[in-house]
Design a protein around this motif. Structure first.
Motif, PDB file in Angstrom:
ATOM      1  N   ILE A  16      -5.355 -12.150  -6.526  1.00 55.22           N
ATOM      2  CA  ILE A  16      -4.064 -11.487  -6.360  1.00 55.22           C
ATOM      3  C   ILE A  16      -3.392 -12.043  -5.110  1.00 55.22           C
ATOM      4  N   TYR A  17      -2.169 -12.569  -5.301  1.00 57.96           N
ATOM      5  CA  TYR A  17      -1.449 -13.196  -4.198  1.00 57.96           C
ATOM      6  C   TYR A  17      -0.022 -12.668  -4.085  1.00 57.96           C
ATOM      7  N   ALA A  18       0.477 -12.680  -2.864  1.00 59.98           N
ATOM      8  CA  ALA A  18       1.875 -12.358  -2.572  1.00 59.98           C
ATOM      9  C   ALA A  18       2.613 -13.661  -2.296  1.00 59.98           C
ATOM     10  N   CYS A  19       3.902 -13.682  -2.601  1.00 61.49           N
ATOM     11  CA  CYS A  19       4.746 -14.858  -2.418  1.00 61.49           C
ATOM     12  C   CYS A  19       5.156 -15.015  -0.953  1.00 61.49           C
ATOM     13  N   ARG A  20       4.815 -16.129  -0.364  1.00 59.73           N
ATOM     14  CA  ARG A  20       5.115 -16.415   1.046  1.00 59.73           C
ATOM     15  C   ARG A  20       6.611 -16.318   1.347  1.00 59.73           C
ATOM     16  N   ALA A  21       7.456 -16.898   0.498  1.00 50.10           N
ATOM     17  CA  ALA A  21       8.898 -16.910   0.757  1.00 50.10           C
ATOM     18  C   ALA A  21       9.455 -15.487   0.822  1.00 50.10           C
ATOM     19  N   THR A  22       9.068 -14.641  -0.121  1.00 48.60           N
ATOM     20  CA  THR A  22       9.563 -13.261  -0.131  1.00 48.60           C
ATOM     21  C   THR A  22       9.017 -12.475   1.050  1.00 48.60           C
ATOM     22  N   VAL A  23       7.741 -12.641   1.337  1.00 51.51           N
ATOM     23  CA  VAL A  23       7.124 -11.947   2.472  1.00 51.51           C
ATOM     24  C   VAL A  23       7.853 -12.309   3.766  1.00 51.51           C
ATOM     25  N   ASP A  24       8.114 -13.587   3.966  1.00 58.18           N
ATOM     26  CA  ASP A  24       8.821 -14.025   5.170  1.00 58.18           C
ATOM     27  C   ASP A  24      10.265 -13.519   5.191  1.00 58.18           C
ATOM     28  N   LEU A  25      10.942 -13.626   4.059  1.00 55.60           N
ATOM     29  CA  LEU A  25      12.339 -13.211   3.969  1.00 55.60           C
ATOM     30  C   LEU A  25      12.516 -11.728   4.282  1.00 55.60           C
ATOM     31  N   TRP A  26      11.616 -10.907   3.796  1.00 52.45           N
ATOM     32  CA  TRP A  26      11.736  -9.463   3.958  1.00 52.45           C
ATOM     33  C   TRP A  26      10.969  -8.919   5.157  1.00 52.45           C
ATOM     34  N   GLY A  27      10.273  -9.792   5.884  1.00 51.73           N
ATOM     35  CA  GLY A  27       9.560  -9.349   7.081  1.00 51.73           C
ATOM     36  C   GLY A  27       8.379  -8.442   6.788  1.00 51.73           C
ATOM     37  N   ILE A  28       7.721  -8.667   5.667  1.00 48.35           N
ATOM     38  CA  ILE A  28       6.549  -7.869   5.309  1.00 48.35           C
ATOM     39  C   ILE A  28       5.347  -8.411   6.069  1.00 48.35           C
ATOM     40  N   LYS A  29       4.509  -7.522   6.548  1.00 49.82           N
ATOM     41  CA  LYS A  29       3.313  -7.919   7.291  1.00 49.82           C
ATOM     42  C   LYS A  29       2.096  -7.898   6.370  1.00 49.82           C
ATOM     43  N   GLU A  71      -0.746  -6.685   6.812  1.00 48.57           N
ATOM     44  CA  GLU A  71      -1.412  -5.373   6.796  1.00 48.57           C
ATOM     45  C   GLU A  71      -0.671  -4.341   5.941  1.00 48.57           C
ATOM     46  N   ASP A  72       0.535  -4.666   5.479  1.00 48.39           N
ATOM     47  CA  ASP A  72       1.281  -3.765   4.593  1.00 48.39           C
ATOM     48  C   ASP A  72       0.710  -3.753   3.172  1.00 48.39           C
ATOM     49  N   PHE A  73      -0.039  -4.780   2.824  1.00 47.80           N
ATOM     50  CA  PHE A  73      -0.551  -4.911   1.465  1.00 47.80           C
ATOM     51  C   PHE A  73      -1.837  -4.118   1.255  1.00 47.80           C
ATOM     52  N   CYS A  74      -2.092  -3.788  -0.001  1.00 48.60           N
ATOM     53  CA  CYS A  74      -3.348  -3.126  -0.352  1.00 48.60           C
ATOM     54  C   CYS A  74      -4.492  -4.111  -0.117  1.00 48.60           C
ATOM     55  N   PRO A  75      -5.706  -3.604   0.037  1.00 47.79           N
ATOM     56  CA  PRO A  75      -6.852  -4.483   0.366  1.00 47.79           C
ATOM     57  C   PRO A  75      -7.176  -5.531  -0.695  1.00 47.79           C
ATOM     58  N   ASP A 106       0.811  -1.220   0.000  1.00 43.79           N
ATOM     59  CA  ASP A 106       0.000   0.000   0.000  1.00 43.79           C
ATOM     60  C   ASP A 106       0.847   1.274   0.000  1.00 43.79           C
ATOM     61  N   SER A 107       1.905   1.311   0.779  1.00 42.23           N
ATOM     62  CA  SER A 107       2.718   2.522   0.899  1.00 42.23           C
ATOM     63  C   SER A 107       3.694   2.727  -0.262  1.00 42.23           C
ATOM     64  N   VAL A 160      -5.272  -7.663  -2.115  1.00 37.53           N
ATOM     65  CA  VAL A 160      -4.488  -8.896  -2.018  1.00 37.53           C
ATOM     66  C   VAL A 160      -5.333  -9.969  -1.339  1.00 37.53           C
ATOM     67  N   ASP A 161      -5.510 -11.077  -2.045  1.00 41.18           N
ATOM     68  CA  ASP A 161      -6.357 -12.164  -1.549  1.00 41.18           C
ATOM     69  C   ASP A 161      -5.650 -13.065  -0.553  1.00 41.18           C
ATOM     70  N   GLY A 162      -4.330 -12.989  -0.503  1.00 41.05           N
ATOM     71  CA  GLY A 162      -3.611 -13.814   0.454  1.00 41.05           C
ATOM     72  C   GLY A 162      -2.139 -13.911   0.133  1.00 41.05           C
ATOM     73  N   ILE A 163      -1.438 -14.587   1.022  1.00 38.21           N
ATOM     74  CA  ILE A 163      -0.009 -14.846   0.874  1.00 38.21           C
ATOM     75  C   ILE A 163       0.119 -16.357   0.721  1.00 38.21           C
ATOM     76  N   ILE A 164       0.694 -16.786  -0.411  1.00 37.77           N
ATOM     77  CA  ILE A 164       0.736 -18.216  -0.703  1.00 37.77           C
ATOM     78  C   ILE A 164       2.154 -18.673  -1.029  1.00 37.77           C
ATOM     79  N   SER A 165       2.375 -19.956  -0.873  1.00 29.30           N
ATOM     80  CA  SER A 165       3.674 -20.557  -1.203  1.00 29.30           C
ATOM     81  C   SER A 165       3.746 -20.809  -2.710  1.00 29.30           C
ATOM     82  N   VAL A 166       4.945 -21.109  -3.170  1.00 28.90           N
ATOM     83  CA  VAL A 166       5.130 -21.454  -4.576  1.00 28.90           C
ATOM     84  C   VAL A 166       4.336 -22.715  -4.908  1.00 28.90           C
TER      85      VAL A 166
END
Length: 140
Positions: free
Chosen positions: A98-111, A113-117, A51-52, A119-125
């Motif tokens: 719309i999904y975010a990559c779990r590995a990248t989110v975990d690696l970079w410490g993204i929360k 709530e940082d995503f725009c509304p 979002d930011s 985003v349907d979820g954070i999923i693995s490869v």
């Protein structure tokens, strides 16, 4: 004539304005044609759904120095072309996932709530591949 392509999964892995835009244009066009779409943002591409950051993606272009982010935004406004945020909203509202990559989110410490509304979820490869069964996969 029946369309053979029924489902696509688009991976967006870069954060440059001109690198994100083609994947969003392709996703929007596919939805307009009734094709099922999943967008998977990974690596630096996550900036396009944080979002930011999504309203201020950098212009990476090195070959056309006359093009700047300001000239791109002016042209988009002149032609009433959607912004990155508006494209993400339109694509999601049209039924795309719309999904975010779990590995990248975990690696970079993204929360979450940082995503725009949208985003349907954070999923693995692995989940990406499950969702992409019978889909054409496009990597941008």
């Amino acid at each position: 004539m029946e369309r053979k392509l029924k489902k696509i999964s688009i991976i967006i892995s870069r954060n440059g304005f001109e690198e994100v835009l083609p994947g969003l244009i392709m996703a929007n066009g596919a939805r307009m044609e009734g094709i099922d779409v999943m967008l998977f943002f990974t690596s630096f591409g996550l900036d396009a759904i944080i979002d930011s950051k999504m309203d201020n993606l950098p212009l990476i272009n090195k070959t056309h120095p006359e093009l700047t982010i300001e000239t791109m935004k002016q042209a988009m406004e002149k032609f009433d072309f959607p912004t990155i945020r508006e494209f993400v909203e339109m694509i999601h509202d049209s039924g795309a996932k719309i999904y975010a990559c779990r590995a990248t989110v975990d690696l970079w410490g993204i929360k979450e709530e940082d995503f725009c509304p949208e985003v349907d979820g954070i999923i693995s490869v692995g989940q990406f591949y499950t969702f992409s069964d019978d889909a054409q996969i496009i990597f941008t």
